[in-house]
Design a protein around this motif. Structure first.
Motif: not given
Length: 134
Positions: A68-75
């Motif tokens: 979740l943190p990686v997905i949010e950061k990339a978005l």
């Protein structure tokens, strides 16, 4: 070959051999190799529309703490400001109420899809469209 390495004391049925061979075939397939090496971050950075990211807390296939943190950061790195990320307590990979989240538990759960999760999705859609359901 791998089945022979189980040892002379191991008894493996034909059905077990077939399952094992199917798994091995899937692990060496072009799709699986791509799945393992693909970095989704460049694609996530290109998304400009509103995004709702949901992950069950007990998901053992897509670990929420790691993903979740990686997905949010990339978005957000791509400039997307309409990102909603939720880790849903007590839910597995299939968004079912679960005890362990393990795959062998799936067939024991009567719930097809968690109703509260459906409500979260409906509320998010209402929010991004500015519409309220009757």
């Amino acid at each position: 070959v791998l089945l022979m390495q189980l040892g002379s004391g191991a008894s493996v049925s034909e059905a077990q051999k077939a399952v094992f061979e199917t798994q091995v075939e899937s692990y060496v397939s072009p799709w699986f190799r791509t799945f393992i090496v693909l970095d989704p971050k460049p694609y996530l950075r290109k998304i400009r529309c509103p995004v709702l990211v949901l992950n069950g807390e007990l998901d053992v296939q897509v670990d929420p703490e790691q993903n979740l943190p990686v997905i949010e950061k990339a978005l957000r790195e791509g400039g997307n400001r309409r990102v909603s990320v939720r880790q849903l307590p007590g839910l597995n990979h299939l968004f079912q109420k679960a005890k362990t989240g393990l795959l062998n538990e799936y067939s024991q759960i009567e719930e097809t899809f968690n109703p509260e999760t459906l409500q979260i999705i409906a509320d998010w859609l209402d929010d991004i469209t500015g519409k309220k359901r009757r």
